[in-house]
Design a protein around this motif. Structure first.
Motif, mmCIF file in Angstrom:
data_model
loop_
_atom_site.group_PDB
_atom_site.id
_atom_site.type_symbol
_atom_site.label_atom_id
_atom_site.label_comp_id
_atom_site.label_asym_id
_atom_site.label_seq_id
_atom_site.Cartn_x
_atom_site.Cartn_y
_atom_site.Cartn_z
ATOM 1 N N UNK A 274 0.842 -1.196 0.000
ATOM 2 C CA UNK A 274 0.000 0.000 0.000
ATOM 3 C C UNK A 274 0.878 1.248 0.000
ATOM 4 N N UNK A 275 0.699 2.096 -0.990
ATOM 5 C CA UNK A 275 1.401 3.377 -0.981
ATOM 6 C C UNK A 275 0.779 4.228 0.118
ATOM 7 N N UNK A 276 1.598 4.752 1.020
ATOM 8 C CA UNK A 276 1.080 5.447 2.196
ATOM 9 C C UNK A 276 0.604 6.857 1.888
ATOM 10 N N UNK A 277 1.024 7.439 0.783
ATOM 11 C CA UNK A 277 0.590 8.788 0.448
ATOM 12 C C UNK A 277 1.765 9.689 0.144
ATOM 13 N N UNK A 278 1.447 10.906 -0.311
ATOM 14 C CA UNK A 278 2.495 11.817 -0.745
ATOM 15 C C UNK A 278 2.932 12.802 0.322
ATOM 16 N N UNK A 279 2.520 12.590 1.569
ATOM 17 C CA UNK A 279 2.938 13.449 2.679
ATOM 18 C C UNK A 279 2.915 12.640 3.966
ATOM 19 N N UNK A 280 3.568 13.163 4.996
ATOM 20 C CA UNK A 280 3.565 12.475 6.283
ATOM 21 C C UNK A 280 2.170 12.418 6.878
ATOM 22 N N UNK A 281 1.418 13.492 6.716
ATOM 23 C CA UNK A 281 0.050 13.519 7.242
ATOM 24 C C UNK A 281 -0.793 12.425 6.597
ATOM 25 N N UNK A 282 -0.686 12.319 5.272
ATOM 26 C CA UNK A 282 -1.428 11.265 4.569
ATOM 27 C C UNK A 282 -0.947 9.887 4.996
ATOM 28 N N UNK A 283 0.349 9.745 5.213
ATOM 29 C CA UNK A 283 0.901 8.452 5.626
ATOM 30 C C UNK A 283 0.352 8.019 6.980
ATOM 31 N N UNK A 284 0.258 8.957 7.908
ATOM 32 C CA UNK A 284 -0.272 8.630 9.230
ATOM 33 C C UNK A 284 -1.712 8.148 9.132
ATOM 34 N N UNK A 285 -2.504 8.795 8.303
ATOM 35 C CA UNK A 285 -3.904 8.385 8.129
ATOM 36 C C UNK A 285 -3.989 6.998 7.503
ATOM 37 N N UNK A 286 -3.137 6.732 6.512
ATOM 38 C CA UNK A 286 -3.154 5.420 5.862
ATOM 39 C C UNK A 286 -2.719 4.322 6.824
ATOM 40 N N UNK A 287 -1.729 4.611 7.647
ATOM 41 C CA UNK A 287 -1.285 3.630 8.648
ATOM 42 C C UNK A 287 -2.436 3.269 9.584
ATOM 43 N N UNK A 288 -3.171 4.260 10.044
ATOM 44 C CA UNK A 288 -4.295 3.990 10.936
ATOM 45 C C UNK A 288 -5.340 3.116 10.246
ATOM 46 N N UNK A 289 -5.596 3.377 8.980
ATOM 47 C CA UNK A 289 -6.564 2.575 8.224
ATOM 48 C C UNK A 289 -6.090 1.130 8.098
ATOM 49 N N UNK A 290 -4.803 0.941 7.811
ATOM 50 C CA UNK A 290 -4.265 -0.411 7.666
ATOM 51 C C UNK A 290 -4.292 -1.179 8.972
ATOM 52 N N UNK A 291 -4.106 -0.483 10.085
ATOM 53 C CA UNK A 291 -4.119 -1.147 11.388
ATOM 54 C C UNK A 291 -5.527 -1.509 11.833
#
Length: 438
Positions: A296-313
């Motif tokens: 899963x690509x986490x996103x193009x920014x740290x903020x987007x990455x944090x949100x994607x991590x929460x979704x994956x967890x």
């Protein structure tokens, strides 16, 4: 500075602070604050510093913070080189109104970042650290890390790319930023969630600032994060994931060549039934790289990455379906990697002696690495963006533009000679690159 000599018993502290005994014991047990000493008989003894610490925490609660957030704020200040009680150092929690007032002054984050970058360019460690201390005393950790450190390093990288800053200046700033992140991670609270994330750089990837910053931000969300650092072989990821029963693996790559090693690592992890997330500069430049990487690509920014991590967890989501390579790319990759040493030898033999230098050898190796990676990742056009680095290097060395065209034509001839019939994607791309810029 309040005295740290243990003098006061529990009763005196409770009278001075009006805090309930059970609450104080809970703070000591859960958060390690304050840290009284004990008499020979086991009774608590507190210092004036301990009493002022309790008052400081109570003041933050009065301003609307939870006790856990107040403790985090204390630890952040300590990690940033500030003692909240020292010499009238700023210890108040800024409300939105106060933050707005700061933002309108010369102490906003953009101004602080500019001052920090200037201090780093001047190799002034004391000034750079003082600016960071000031920033952390006024703004949340997340804001300072992203708006001062991350953006500041990006600006310094841009200056280096434009030949307006030296590699020494960039490395000096990176060292200061990494050291500060290490301090903040050491001061971060213990995990409060039962999920484990393994973070690390793919093989041959040495840029660790962003994954380290992501590790800090995830730890501040209560997650157990294991940061493995730079250049981690795929088998080491597999060993660690199995040993710690990781819920998620996050891989980072900044260049085309390390995106290829990240792909190999992600493929190796598919059999472990663990979610894989990835990100980095190269995936923002070439979004279609995600078509060839399981995970899963986490996103193009740290903020987007944090949100994607929460979704994956929160939910097990199937990774995106990867695209298969065309037969021409499979053949070109196999032929190029097997004949590369002969291709590069032919290039060196056919280039004029005046072109030979350490930079020339670096350019040959750089281009070969990127061609191999682009073929593995399904699109030779990915190399075009990476070639900008070569053009900047040649410009900084005051080399004539036609030299690059001659080099690319020589490269094309060497490819045609050694892998004729299997190198069509490479030859077509080299042909366009050999044309002089208009």
């Amino acid at each position: 500075m309040p005295s740290k000599t243990p003098t006061f018993n529990l009763k005196a502290v409770l009278q001075e602070t009006n805090l309930a005994a059970d609450t104080l014991r809970a703070w000591e047990r859960r958060y390690g604050m304050p840290k009284p000493q004990r008499t020979a008989g086991g009774h608590r003894l507190y210092s004036q510093y301990d009493i002022e610490t309790i008052k400081w925490l109570m003041a933050r609660q009065a301003e609307g913070l939870s006790i856990s957030r107040a403790v985090d704020l204390w630890n952040e200040k300590i990690a940033s080189g500030l003692d909240p009680l020292a010499g009238g150092a700023p210890s108040t929690f800024f409300s939105p109104e106060a933050t707005l007032a700061i933002a309108s002054s010369e102490m906003n984050l953009d101004s602080l970042r500019a001052k920090w970058v200037a201090a780093c360019l001047n190799f002034s460690e004391v000034a750079a650290e003082q600016i960071l201390n000031q920033a952390f005393s006024m703004y949340p950790v997340e804001a300072v890390c992203m708006d001062v450190l991350q953006k500041g390093l990006s600006e310094l990288g841009g200056l280096w790319y434009a030949n307006e800053a030296s590699v020494q200046q960039e490395h000096f700033a990176s060292g200061l930023a990494m050291r500060r992140l290490d301090s903040l991670i050491s001061a971060s609270p213990v995990p409060t969630r039962n999920q484990t994330i393994v973070v690390g750089c793919s093989p041959n990837e040495w840029h660790t600032f962003t994954p380290l910053l992501l590790s800090l931000l995830l730890r501040r969300r209560g997650l157990n994060v294991i940061h493995l650092g730079a250049n981690v072989p795929a088998e080491r990821f597999e060993e660690t994931v199995t040993a710690v029963h990781a819920n998620l693996v996050i891989l980072a790559a900044q260049t085309l060549t390390t995106a290829a090693t990240l792909q190999s690592t992600a493929l190796a992890l598919t059999g472990l039934r663990v979610s894989v997330g990835y990100g980095g500069r190269i995936f923002n430049l070439h979004p279609n790289l995600a078509d060839h990487i399981p995970g899963h690509h986490l996103g193009d920014s740290l903020t987007a990455s944090l949100d994607t991590v929460e979704t994956l967890l929160q939910a097990r989501i199937k990774p995106t379906q990867t695209r298969s390579l065309s037969q021409s790319y499979i053949e070109a990759h196999r032929a190029f990697t097997s004949k590369r040493i002969h291709i590069e030898s032919a290039i060196k033999e056919n280039m004029p002696p005046a072109a030979h230098s350490e930079d020339f050898d670096t350019g040959v190796r750089f281009l070969g690495d990127n061609i191999a990676a682009a073929l593995q990742l399904g699109d030779i056009e990915h190399v075009t963006a990476e070639m900008e680095w070569v053009k900047v290097l040649m410009n900084s060395r005051q080399r004539p533009p036609e030299e690059l065209s001659y080099f690319m034509e020589t490269y094309s001839q060497a490819v045609n000679k050694h892998i004729n019939g299997s190198g069509t994607p490479i030859k077509d791309w080299l042909k366009t690159q050999a044309q002089p810029a208009r």
